[in-house]
Design a protein around this motif. Structure first.
Motif, mmCIF file in Angstrom:
data_model
loop_
_atom_site.group_PDB
_atom_site.id
_atom_site.type_symbol
_atom_site.label_atom_id
_atom_site.label_comp_id
_atom_site.label_asym_id
_atom_site.label_seq_id
_atom_site.Cartn_x
_atom_site.Cartn_y
_atom_site.Cartn_z
ATOM 1 N N HIS A 32 12.616 -3.577 13.180
ATOM 2 C CA HIS A 32 11.517 -3.822 12.045
ATOM 3 C C HIS A 32 10.647 -2.404 12.319
ATOM 4 C CE1 HIS A 32 7.381 -5.681 10.786
ATOM 5 N NE2 HIS A 32 8.318 -5.028 9.725
ATOM 6 N N LEU A 33 10.813 -1.537 11.331
ATOM 7 C CA LEU A 33 10.132 -0.291 11.248
ATOM 8 C C LEU A 33 8.964 -0.201 10.515
ATOM 9 C CD1 LEU A 33 10.100 2.569 12.245
ATOM 10 C CD2 LEU A 33 11.474 3.387 10.305
ATOM 11 N N GLN A 34 7.567 0.120 11.099
ATOM 12 C CA GLN A 34 6.321 -0.003 10.368
ATOM 13 C C GLN A 34 5.875 1.335 10.477
ATOM 14 O OE1 GLN A 34 5.164 -3.499 12.540
ATOM 15 N NE2 GLN A 34 4.184 -3.927 10.704
ATOM 16 N N SER A 35 4.992 1.779 9.598
ATOM 17 C CA SER A 35 4.341 2.973 9.508
ATOM 18 C C SER A 35 2.920 2.599 8.759
ATOM 19 C CB SER A 35 4.666 3.995 8.407
ATOM 20 O OG SER A 35 4.115 5.269 8.807
ATOM 21 N N THR A 36 1.843 3.627 8.942
ATOM 22 C CA THR A 36 0.577 3.432 8.195
ATOM 23 C C THR A 36 0.514 3.621 6.810
ATOM 24 O OG1 THR A 36 0.066 5.963 8.907
ATOM 25 C CG2 THR A 36 -0.650 4.029 10.587
ATOM 26 N N THR A 37 1.609 3.968 6.338
ATOM 27 C CA THR A 37 1.741 4.333 4.853
ATOM 28 C C THR A 37 2.546 3.351 3.996
ATOM 29 O OG1 THR A 37 3.324 5.939 5.080
ATOM 30 C CG2 THR A 37 1.119 6.613 5.167
ATOM 31 N N ALA A 38 2.461 3.037 2.892
ATOM 32 C CA ALA A 38 3.252 1.962 2.295
ATOM 33 C C ALA A 38 4.835 2.403 2.268
ATOM 34 C CB ALA A 38 2.631 1.803 0.837
ATOM 35 N N LYS A 39 4.960 3.872 2.032
ATOM 36 C CA LYS A 39 6.441 4.242 1.938
ATOM 37 C C LYS A 39 6.545 5.098 3.227
ATOM 38 C CE LYS A 39 9.262 6.953 -0.926
ATOM 39 N NZ LYS A 39 9.322 7.956 -2.323
ATOM 40 N N LEU A 40 7.787 4.656 3.660
ATOM 41 C CA LEU A 40 8.162 5.397 4.835
ATOM 42 C C LEU A 40 9.127 6.791 4.600
ATOM 43 C CD1 LEU A 40 10.018 2.519 6.800
ATOM 44 C CD2 LEU A 40 7.571 3.478 7.217
ATOM 45 N N GLU A 41 8.592 7.917 4.995
ATOM 46 C CA GLU A 41 8.705 8.947 4.811
ATOM 47 C C GLU A 41 9.632 9.523 6.085
ATOM 48 O OE1 GLU A 41 8.968 10.923 2.048
ATOM 49 O OE2 GLU A 41 7.226 9.762 1.120
ATOM 50 N N ALA A 42 11.124 9.795 5.853
ATOM 51 C CA ALA A 42 11.898 9.895 6.882
ATOM 52 C C ALA A 42 11.685 11.402 7.373
ATOM 53 C CB ALA A 42 13.338 9.891 6.395
ATOM 54 N N SER A 43 11.520 12.175 6.810
ATOM 55 C CA SER A 43 11.237 13.553 7.156
ATOM 56 C C SER A 43 9.827 13.458 8.243
ATOM 57 C CB SER A 43 11.085 14.641 6.068
ATOM 58 O OG SER A 43 9.942 14.170 5.362
ATOM 59 N N ASP A 44 9.108 12.900 7.768
ATOM 60 C CA ASP A 44 7.562 12.791 8.510
ATOM 61 C C ASP A 44 7.951 11.990 9.765
ATOM 62 O OD1 ASP A 44 6.428 14.370 6.760
ATOM 63 O OD2 ASP A 44 5.490 12.723 5.529
ATOM 64 N N LEU A 45 8.507 10.885 9.712
ATOM 65 C CA LEU A 45 8.856 10.210 10.875
ATOM 66 C C LEU A 45 9.501 10.885 11.796
ATOM 67 C CD1 LEU A 45 9.557 6.609 8.953
ATOM 68 C CD2 LEU A 45 7.319 7.506 10.515
ATOM 69 N N LEU A 46 10.829 11.486 11.481
ATOM 70 C CA LEU A 46 11.685 11.887 12.533
ATOM 71 C C LEU A 46 11.073 13.098 12.986
ATOM 72 C CD1 LEU A 46 14.926 11.416 10.615
ATOM 73 C CD2 LEU A 46 13.821 9.891 12.524
ATOM 74 N N ALA A 47 10.129 14.065 12.380
ATOM 75 C CA ALA A 47 9.304 15.113 12.869
ATOM 76 C C ALA A 47 8.218 14.996 13.595
ATOM 77 C CB ALA A 47 9.003 16.110 11.526
ATOM 78 N N GLY A 48 7.876 13.463 13.728
ATOM 79 C CA GLY A 48 6.614 13.116 14.552
ATOM 80 C C GLY A 48 5.125 13.559 13.835
ATOM 81 N N ARG A 49 5.207 13.507 12.777
ATOM 82 C CA ARG A 49 4.120 13.875 11.789
ATOM 83 C C ARG A 49 3.425 12.532 11.426
ATOM 84 N NH1 ARG A 49 7.399 18.132 9.613
ATOM 85 N NH2 ARG A 49 7.833 16.652 7.913
ATOM 86 N N SER A 50 4.119 11.324 11.478
ATOM 87 C CA SER A 50 3.567 10.028 11.337
ATOM 88 C C SER A 50 3.559 9.099 12.208
ATOM 89 C CB SER A 50 4.316 9.451 9.928
ATOM 90 O OG SER A 50 4.231 10.479 8.868
ATOM 91 N N ALA A 51 2.594 8.292 12.241
ATOM 92 C CA ALA A 51 2.720 7.184 13.391
ATOM 93 C C ALA A 51 3.496 6.194 13.146
ATOM 94 C CB ALA A 51 1.282 6.600 13.616
ATOM 95 N N PHE A 52 4.231 5.605 13.783
ATOM 96 C CA PHE A 52 5.072 4.404 13.561
ATOM 97 C C PHE A 52 5.104 3.271 14.655
ATOM 98 C CE2 PHE A 52 7.766 7.553 15.677
ATOM 99 C CZ PHE A 52 8.660 6.891 16.419
ATOM 100 N N ARG A 53 5.838 2.210 14.425
ATOM 101 C CA ARG A 53 5.929 1.028 15.324
ATOM 102 C C ARG A 53 7.241 0.581 15.055
ATOM 103 N NH1 ARG A 53 5.436 -4.606 15.883
ATOM 104 N NH2 ARG A 53 4.694 -5.073 17.798
ATOM 105 N N LEU A 54 7.934 0.637 16.032
ATOM 106 C CA LEU A 54 9.633 0.113 16.036
ATOM 107 C C LEU A 54 9.591 -0.914 16.951
ATOM 108 C CD1 LEU A 54 12.604 0.626 15.216
ATOM 109 C CD2 LEU A 54 12.785 2.223 17.017
ATOM 110 N N ASP A 55 10.025 -2.058 16.382
ATOM 111 C CA ASP A 55 10.436 -3.290 17.179
ATOM 112 C C ASP A 55 11.780 -3.908 16.992
ATOM 113 O OD1 ASP A 55 9.134 -5.427 18.804
ATOM 114 O OD2 ASP A 55 9.901 -6.597 17.327
ATOM 115 N N LEU A 56 12.327 -3.772 18.193
ATOM 116 C CA LEU A 56 13.879 -4.564 18.307
ATOM 117 C C LEU A 56 13.833 -5.793 18.860
ATOM 118 C CD1 LEU A 56 15.614 -1.375 19.638
ATOM 119 C CD2 LEU A 56 14.964 -2.016 17.464
ATOM 120 N N ALA A 57 14.149 -6.950 17.837
ATOM 121 C CA ALA A 57 14.059 -8.150 18.410
ATOM 122 C C ALA A 57 15.554 -8.688 18.622
ATOM 123 C CB ALA A 57 13.738 -9.103 17.007
#
Length: 438
Positions: free
Chosen positions: A44-69
């Motif tokens: 389950h991948l979450q961010s602080t914005t409605a749309k997940l921008e892969a470039s921002d997430l993988l570059a470390g410019r956006s906060a995210f929460r990754l949960d593995l159940a």
């Protein structure tokens, strides 16, 4: 008064930090990761914005929460940590790994117990603040200023992701999102799980303390052997004649040269030489075996990842090399005509080609110089789905065995069985060779 004002400002700053830490995560996307057609975890991948921008997430410019159940019944700590080591080694640069080497070691020691169905492993990353790791509701591991979370996300979703379907589902909502969301919500740790993890961690720490505190047994130093002393020579009391004999002694010692025994070598050559026809036969043997060896070497060097792709051989030789399962397929029709055998071999060649397309040498196996052959027994049904898949002869490296199973599973669905074969299922044996060319 100024002191109280400063304390008040510090209190507000700390509350603001807590507020920033407790991000309001937007409900993100869900993706399931399967291995060998068995579920491993739901991410389950979450961010602080409605749309997940892969470039921002993988570059470390956006906060995210990754949960593995964890969805598998059992997920060992060694397998869990190996997942991260391999994904980081494949998708992350060496310089970035070197910068986070200490935190990567902390990750390995942080999850030093086995995970079970319902456990949750959470990674949170906040730009400029760092990474936080947590298992269930246990105390988290806070890595201030660390970008380990970004590297872990790159490992899962980088240029070589766990799977293309997994990466697409993580970044884009799919039709299965609602079903995965329900399955994810149902995966929760049991009531006694926190206590079990605490006990396992305590046992692990106690074992490490015992090993660290154990005094090494004193190693007995070998007693030096006494240097043999030369027999005393009474030079002072020696007569002139004795001195003359002593001066002749080196000549007497140099005289007995029969000791190297070169003179006895002709005796060794008494055995008669081999007849000419025996020599010719011995020389002809390697020449006869040379062509297949050269052919295999040529095929092995075509790629670092895929090795020893078997070339089609004449039908007679292929028939001699058929396994029991192949003979069973070939005898399914009455008559066992040559056309049927050729059709069997053509279909098997196609199945082997589809499997070898997914055969690669894992990065960890490459760096550790692992080589070996894995023999698989595969049975497919009429639609090309796998009915049975097992290792007939494993290599001594589990990493290669797992990759061989993964290659066969990834090739599914195979080409359906041709109607000309007249069988409902088709069994064959394939040998996947993992050889390093440099």
């Amino acid at each position: 008064m100024n002191r109280y004002l400063q304390l008040f400002v510090l209190l507000l700053a700390s509350l603001g930090a807590v507020f920033v830490q407790a991000q309001s995560w937007v409900d993100g996307n869900f993706a399931r990761y399967d291995q060998y057609k068995r579920p491993v975890f739901i991410a389950h991948l979450q961010s602080t914005t409605a749309k997940l921008e892969a470039s921002d997430l993988l570059a470390g410019r956006s906060a995210f929460r990754l949960d593995l159940a964890i969805e598998a019944e059992y997920f060992s700590d060694r397998r869990f940590n190996r997942l991260w080591r391999e994904s980081l080694g494949i998708n992350v640069g060496a310089a970035q790994i070197a910068d986070e080497s200490d935190n990567i070691e902390k990750l390995s020691s942080f999850v030093s117990y086995d995970l079970y169905r319902g456990d949750h492993f959470t990674v949170e990353f906040l730009p400029g603040k760092g990474t936080s790791l947590q298992v269930n509701a246990l105390p988290a591991l806070s890595l201030q200023g660390s970008k380990l979370g970004v590297l872990m996300l790159q490992g899962l979703l980088g240029d070589v992701p766990l799977s293309s379907e997994f990466k697409q589902a993580m970044l884009t909502p799919t039709a299965d999102s609602q079903a995965l969301k329900g399955a994810y919500a149902a995966l929760q740790p049991g009531a006694q799980r926190a206590q079990q993890i605490a006990e396992a961690t305590a046992a692990q720490e106690a074992t490490e303390e015992e090993v660290a505190s154990a005094e090494p047994e004193p190693v007995a130093k070998p007693t030096p052997k006494p240097t043999p002393k030369a027999a005393p020579v009474t030079v002072a009391s020696a007569s002139p004649s004795a001195a003359a004999e002593k001066s002749r002694a080196p000549e007497a010692k140099a005289e007995p040269k029969p000791k190297p025994a070169p003179v006895q070598k002709p005796v060794v050559k008494v055995t008669p030489p081999q007849p000419p026809h025996q020599t010719k036969v011995a020389a002809a043997t390697p020449e006869k075996k040379a062509p297949p060896v050269d052919l295999d070497d040529k095929n092995k060097k075509t790629s670092v990842q895929v090795a020893m792709l078997s070339e089609p051989q004449p039908s007679d030789s292929r028939l001699l090399a058929m396994s029991d399962a192949q003979l069973l397929n070939a005898s399914s029709k009455k008559g066992d005509s040559k056309e049927l055998v050729v059709a069997q071999q053509a279909y098997q060649t196609e199945l082997e080609r589809q499997i070898r397309k997914y055969q690669t040498i894992p990065f960890s196996a490459f760096t550790r110089r692992m080589e070996g052959d894995v023999t698989l027994d595969v049975t497919v049904d009429s639609s090309g789905r796998i009915k049975k898949l097992n290792i007939a002869k494993p290599s001594r490296h589990n990493l290669l065995n797992d990759q061989a199973l993964d290659a066969a599973s990834s090739a599914e669905p195979f080409t359906p069985i041709p109607s000309t074969l007249g069988v409902d299922q088709f069994s064959f044996t394939i040998v996947l060779s993992y050889d390093l060319v440099y």
